[in-house]
Write an enzyme that holds these catalytic residues in place. Structure first.
Site, PDB file in Angstrom:
ATOM      1  N   LYS A  46      -5.737  50.966  54.471  1.00  0.00           N
ATOM      2  CA  LYS A  46      -5.865  52.163  53.631  1.00  0.00           C
ATOM      3  C   LYS A  46      -4.505  52.792  53.383  1.00  0.00           C
ATOM      4  CE  LYS A  46      -8.735  54.221  56.449  1.00  0.00           C
ATOM      5  NZ  LYS A  46      -8.823  53.129  57.429  1.00  0.00           N
ATOM      6  N   THR A  47      -3.754  52.952  54.456  1.00  0.00           N
ATOM      7  CA  THR A  47      -2.445  53.573  54.307  1.00  0.00           C
ATOM      8  C   THR A  47      -1.521  52.661  53.507  1.00  0.00           C
ATOM      9  OG1 THR A  47      -2.800  54.749  56.368  1.00  0.00           O
ATOM     10  CG2 THR A  47      -0.551  54.654  55.570  1.00  0.00           C
ATOM     11  N   ASP A 233      -4.225  60.702  52.367  1.00  0.00           N
ATOM     12  CA  ASP A 233      -4.558  59.831  53.513  1.00  0.00           C
ATOM     13  C   ASP A 233      -5.429  60.609  54.507  1.00  0.00           C
ATOM     14  OD1 ASP A 233      -4.604  57.596  55.094  1.00  0.00           O
ATOM     15  OD2 ASP A 233      -2.469  57.585  55.583  1.00  0.00           O
ATOM     16  N   GLU A 234      -6.188  59.899  55.336  1.00  0.00           N
ATOM     17  CA  GLU A 234      -7.011  60.522  56.387  1.00  0.00           C
ATOM     18  C   GLU A 234      -7.926  61.606  55.810  1.00  0.00           C
ATOM     19  OE1 GLU A 234      -6.895  59.341  59.436  1.00  0.00           O
ATOM     20  OE2 GLU A 234      -4.907  58.428  59.676  1.00  0.00           O
ATOM     21  N   GLN A 268     -13.612  57.767  61.789  1.00  0.00           N
ATOM     22  CA  GLN A 268     -12.417  58.269  62.459  1.00  0.00           C
ATOM     23  C   GLN A 268     -12.250  59.770  62.275  1.00  0.00           C
ATOM     24  OE1 GLN A 268      -8.813  55.671  62.481  1.00  0.00           O
ATOM     25  NE2 GLN A 268      -9.907  54.549  60.918  1.00  0.00           N
ATOM     26  N   ARG A 617      -6.418  51.162  67.715  1.00  0.00           N
ATOM     27  CA  ARG A 617      -4.950  51.255  67.612  1.00  0.00           C
ATOM     28  C   ARG A 617      -4.299  49.959  68.069  1.00  0.00           C
ATOM     29  NH1 ARG A 617      -4.895  53.813  63.909  1.00  0.00           N
ATOM     30  NH2 ARG A 617      -7.130  53.565  64.062  1.00  0.00           N
TER      31      ARG A 617
HETATM   32  P1  ATP Z   1      -6.210  53.416  60.037  1.00  0.00           P
HETATM   33  O1  ATP Z   1      -7.654  53.550  59.695  1.00  0.00           O
HETATM   34  O2  ATP Z   1      -6.005  53.165  61.477  1.00  0.00           O
HETATM   35  O3  ATP Z   1      -5.378  54.505  59.455  1.00  0.00           O
HETATM   36  P2  ATP Z   1      -5.436  51.782  57.805  1.00  0.00           P
HETATM   37  O4  ATP Z   1      -6.694  51.408  57.125  1.00  0.00           O
HETATM   38  O5  ATP Z   1      -4.640  52.861  57.207  1.00  0.00           O
HETATM   39  O6  ATP Z   1      -5.730  52.051  59.342  1.00  0.00           O
HETATM   40  P3  ATP Z   1      -2.996  50.277  57.700  1.00  0.00           P
HETATM   41  O7  ATP Z   1      -2.289  51.006  58.752  1.00  0.00           O
HETATM   42  O8  ATP Z   1      -2.635  50.517  56.276  1.00  0.00           O
HETATM   43  O9  ATP Z   1      -4.576  50.461  57.899  1.00  0.00           O
HETATM   44  O10 ATP Z   1      -2.911  48.718  57.938  1.00  0.00           O
HETATM   45  C1  ATP Z   1      -3.146  48.153  59.230  1.00  0.00           C
HETATM   46  C2  ATP Z   1      -2.205  46.989  59.463  1.00  0.00           C
HETATM   47  O11 ATP Z   1      -2.559  45.878  58.650  1.00  0.00           O
HETATM   48  C3  ATP Z   1      -0.775  47.314  59.106  1.00  0.00           C
HETATM   49  O12 ATP Z   1       0.077  46.683  60.017  1.00  0.00           O
HETATM   50  C4  ATP Z   1      -0.625  46.735  57.729  1.00  0.00           C
HETATM   51  O13 ATP Z   1       0.723  46.441  57.430  1.00  0.00           O
HETATM   52  C5  ATP Z   1      -1.472  45.483  57.823  1.00  0.00           C
HETATM   53  N1  ATP Z   1      -2.041  45.044  56.530  1.00  0.00           N
HETATM   54  C6  ATP Z   1      -2.741  45.796  55.678  1.00  0.00           C
HETATM   55  N2  ATP Z   1      -3.133  45.075  54.611  1.00  0.00           N
HETATM   56  C7  ATP Z   1      -2.684  43.813  54.806  1.00  0.00           C
HETATM   57  C8  ATP Z   1      -2.760  42.572  54.051  1.00  0.00           C
HETATM   58  N3  ATP Z   1      -3.392  42.501  52.881  1.00  0.00           N
HETATM   59  N4  ATP Z   1      -2.168  41.509  54.594  1.00  0.00           N
HETATM   60  C9  ATP Z   1      -1.538  41.563  55.776  1.00  0.00           C
HETATM   61  N5  ATP Z   1      -1.417  42.689  56.530  1.00  0.00           N
HETATM   62  C10 ATP Z   1      -1.989  43.791  56.042  1.00  0.00           C
HETATM   63 MG    MG Z   2      -4.046  54.746  57.962  1.00  0.00          MG
END
Ligand code: ATP
Ligand code: MG
Length: 742
Positions: A46-47, A233-234, A268, A617
């Site tokens: 997402k981020t 975000d969040e 979350q 995490r």
């Molecule tokens: P959270 O809910 O904990 O905030 P999130 O959904 O924001 O998580 P991110 O932090 O954006 O998730 O991504 C999680 C990890 O996966 C990061 O290390 C990111 O770089 C990696 N990632 C995300 N998308 C891809 C992709 N398409 N290919 C490879 N790695 C990815």
């Molecule tokens: Mg995130």
């Protein structure tokens, strides 16, 4: 802020940033027109989507950097996003509207301050100043502050501000009968004082800004035109006023320009205690008709077992939107199971964590990729000590290191002043903490006397109380303090130092000061003080302990480079680490009894979400632990493992260490005044004699008596654990051997 010029021609697109996304992520990045909600589980990118989208908007020339509003949850997250956007577009970016809700609202408010009766150079008050100001307002209104503590009123005002309610517009359903129905009038008086001082508190930043946007169509329209894109975000943790602010900014007159993209995960949502409202996510489609919803289902962060364990746990919650989450990492099929380590006591737990970090470090693990995530701030102490002892550098995020916390420094200053009457620094720190009527004049007199006689402050004070240099009240207060210090010092000779320390904190009024404090941090501070007494118990004498602290503090300054991160689960949102330790999974501590007492079943679900945040995490190693015994004021007390441990899917975990039967509690020393009451402590432990497990079954619905919590009715039975709704103590999970039929 001006009318938007025609977008410049798109610059060449550097890099292959879109190729680093999966098709759904890519759709979320490329769907630039219209409202978009990305609803997805932890670690699904997402981020990353938000950051890439930001860069994509800039690289395709759809907006200038200052035309994008991007909201993150912490300043740290904002810094990271800025760096990542800069990395994609391969140049530094300036003038971004990228930050936390507070930071962004403050910046906007400076431009329109006059509309709410402030000047653009208004001051933002910190929580201390806020309380002081509110206290003056309440005193002026003749409110009995003993009955109606300032901090309760502060809490009410904050809640109103979080809900976007200025004075005069509090709906009947949200009024408070505080101070005989005077809460709203006090709120109005407080706001008037703030305006007179050209000041705003944190809550005002968003409240004022939403009021301005609501009341001034021209201002609203200018901001709506400026921000061509909004990124959040969040989103699951926004409160009502933040939500209103976003909605106003995003409701462009032309529906085609409502380009707001929010990303979030209902699983979350962990900030309801600060007014966050999960319903904001559910309302998105209603507020923004035609909104697109994108779901991301591949988790790129964690190995399969970690993901499966987290998913299994969160599935226990009701009231979820429900999402699919599958492993997306190339190496995700392997992966080590989650480890659940049972330990004898909290010291052994700290040793276990230390030893594993040491071994991992020797095997090449980057310490910057290791985290210890705790439920309550006081828990960091044991780990800090252990890491120091074995020479592993660490950093505490989102709060001070244990021995640097205000209440710990105060208490230690008391100990130092007791042991060493010549310790002026310590004496000065405590002489009027808690406030005992020794104002600036009295302190100045004291300093003068010390200088003239060339003696330490405490000695000069001794002379002063025999004269009439001080007015009667401060003189009496000072005498009482000096007598206290003498008494406690003498106590060290024949009583245990832990007993004396407990007496000191009680008799000096220091504990009471925090007990009367109604701010959200006060409970944590009291926990820290109890933890300090526990720490004391690990040393033979007070002097040995003070020496240890001096060394600990010195050690702090060392070590550059990678460090282990210590923080609360709340502070860990959005972050990721290779190796995550989750200690203290014990009933009462996690789930937190305090939260359950306040919020019931809803709170339990939030605690479970917090557990989900913790586990997710971890990229590769997740080690959860619990200790069967914790020391409370020198008394060993037994605990029971967190219910969350049983809720993890068995196939995804390996259990290590034996869970021995709870210790028979024994007194290490005569309980001091703090410890003399057998009482439930935060860790969910109690100081009673355990009987052997009972033979006859207890049944759901049966009325029972518990040695500590009194009468209650059984709600659920699981092996030797009972969920009981106690008549006085609320609902708790206890071991059956402490319970008998009523
Ligand atoms: P959270 O809910 O904990 O905030 P999130 O959904 O924001 O998580 P991110 O932090 O954006 O998730 O991504 C999680 C990890 O996966 C990061 O290390 C990111 O770089 C990696 N990632 C995300 N998308 C891809 C992709 N398409 N290919 C490879 N790695 C990815
Ligand atoms: Mg995130």
């Amino acid at each position: 802020m001006s009318a938007t010029p025609a977008p410049p021609a798109p610059p060449p697109v550097p890099g292959d940033y879109l190729a680093r996304l999966n098709p759904e992520q890519r759709a979320a990045v490329e769907t630039l027109e219209g409202p978009l909600l990305v609803l997805a589980g932890a670690g699904t990118g997402k981020t990353r989507v938000l950051t890439t989208r930001f860069a994509h908007i800039l690289l395709t020339g759809r907006a200038q950097p200052h035309q994008v509003l991007a909201v993150t949850f912490t300043n740290k997250a904002a810094r990271e996003m800025r760096a990542r956007v800069a990395a994609i577009i391969q140049r530094p970016v300036e003038g971004l509207w990228l930050g936390t809700f507070h930071a962004l609202a403050a910046r906007m408010l400076r431009r329109h301050a006059e509309l709410v009766g402030l000047r653009s150079d208004f001051t933002i008050l910190d929580p201390d100043d806020q309380s002081r100001l509110l206290k003056q307002v309440m005193e002026a209104a003749g409110v009995d502050l003993k009955r109606w503590p300032v901090n309760n009123m502060m809490g009410i005002i904050q809640r109103w501000k979080d809900r976007g309610l200025p004075p005069g517009r509090i709906p009947a359903a949200e009024t408070s009968d505080y101070a005989n129905n005077r809460a709203e009038a006090l709120y109005a008086a407080y706001q008037a004082r703030l305006a007179a001082l050209n000041a705003a508190d944190f809550g005002d930043l968003l409240l004022h800004m939403t009021e301005i946007l609501r009341g001034h169509a021209d201002v609203l329209e200018r901001w709506q035109r400026l921000f061509r894109y909004i990124l959040v975000d969040e989103y699951q943790d926004t409160n009502l006023v933040q939500y209103m602010w976003l909605r106003l900014l995003a409701q462009h007159a032309d529906p085609a320009q409502r380009n707001i993209c929010c990303v979030g995960d209902d699983d979350q949502s962990i900030y309801s205690w600060r007014g966050a409202e999960i319903e904001n996510i559910l309302r998105f489609e209603k507020d923004f008709p035609g909104a697109r919803i994108v779901r991301l289902e591949s988790n790129y962060r964690s190995t399969r077992p970690i993901l499966a364990a987290a998913s299994g746990l969160i599935a226990r919650n009701e009231g979820r939107l429900g999402k699919t989450l599958r492993p997306g990492r190339a190496d995700s099929q392997g992966g080590e199971k989650i480890r659940i380590v049972s330990l004898w006591d909290s010291e052994e737990e700290a040793r276990m964590v230390g030893a594993r970090i040491e071994a991992a470090s020797r095997a090449g693990q980057d310490l910057g990729e290791v985290a210890i995530l705790v439920r309550a701030g006081f828990q960091t102490r044991a780990f800090e000590e252990r890491l120091i002892a074995i020479g592993i550098p660490y950093r505490v995020f989102g709060g001070a290191k244990f021995y640097e916390r205000q209440e710990i420094r105060d208490a230690v200053a008391y100990f130092r002043a007791m042991v060493n009457p010549a310790d002026d620094l310590a004496f000065e720190r405590i002489v009027n903490t808690p406030k005992r009527g020794l104002g600036d004049t009295a302190i100045a007199t004291l300093h003068r006397a010390a200088r003239e006689q060339g003696v330490p402050l405490a000695i000069a004070a001794r002379g002063l109380v025999g004269t009439d240099a001080l007015r009667p009240k401060p003189r009496a207060a000072l005498r009482e303090l000096l007598e206290g210090l003498d008494r406690w010092r003498a106590g060290l000779e024949h009583e245990g130092h832990v007993v004396v320390a407990a007496q000191l904190l009680e008799e000096s009024g220091y504990t009471a000061m925090w007990q009367q404090d109604r701010s959200p941090e006060a409970a944590g501070r009291l926990d820290n003080l109890k933890e300090l007494l526990r720490a004391l118990g690990e040393f033979a004498t007070m002097a040995a302990f003070l020496e240890h602290i001096a060394l600990v503090m010195e050690n702090d300054e060392a070590a550059e480079g990678a460090r282990v991160s210590l923080m609360t689960l709340h502070a860990a949102k959005g972050l990721e680490f290779d190796m995550v330790f989750l200690p203290g999974w014990e009933e009462g501590l996690f789930p937190s009894q305090r939260s359950l007492d306040e919020g019931g079943a809803k709170a339990l679900e939030e605690e479970r979400r917090l557990a989900y945040v913790g586990i997710t995490r971890a990229r590769r190693h997740c080690i959860i632990s619990h200790a069967a015994n914790r020391r409370i004021y020198g008394n060993w007390t037994s605990t029971i493992p967190s219910r969350f441990l049983d809720e993890l899917p068995e196939a995804e975990v390996v259990r290590e260490g034996e869970t021995r039967t709870p210790a028979m509690p024994h007194s290490v020393f005569a309980a001091g005044p703090l410890g003399s009451r057998p009482r439930l402590i935060e860790a969910g432990a109690w100081e009673v004699t355990a009987r052997p497990a009972r033979a006859g079954a207890l049944q759901v619905g049966q009325r029972v008596f518990h040695q500590k919590f009194g009468y209650g009715r059984i709600i659920a039975v699981e092996d030797d654990r009972l969920d009981i709704d106690f008549e006085k103590a609320g609902s708790k999970r206890v071991l059956d051997r402490f319970v008998e039929p009523a």
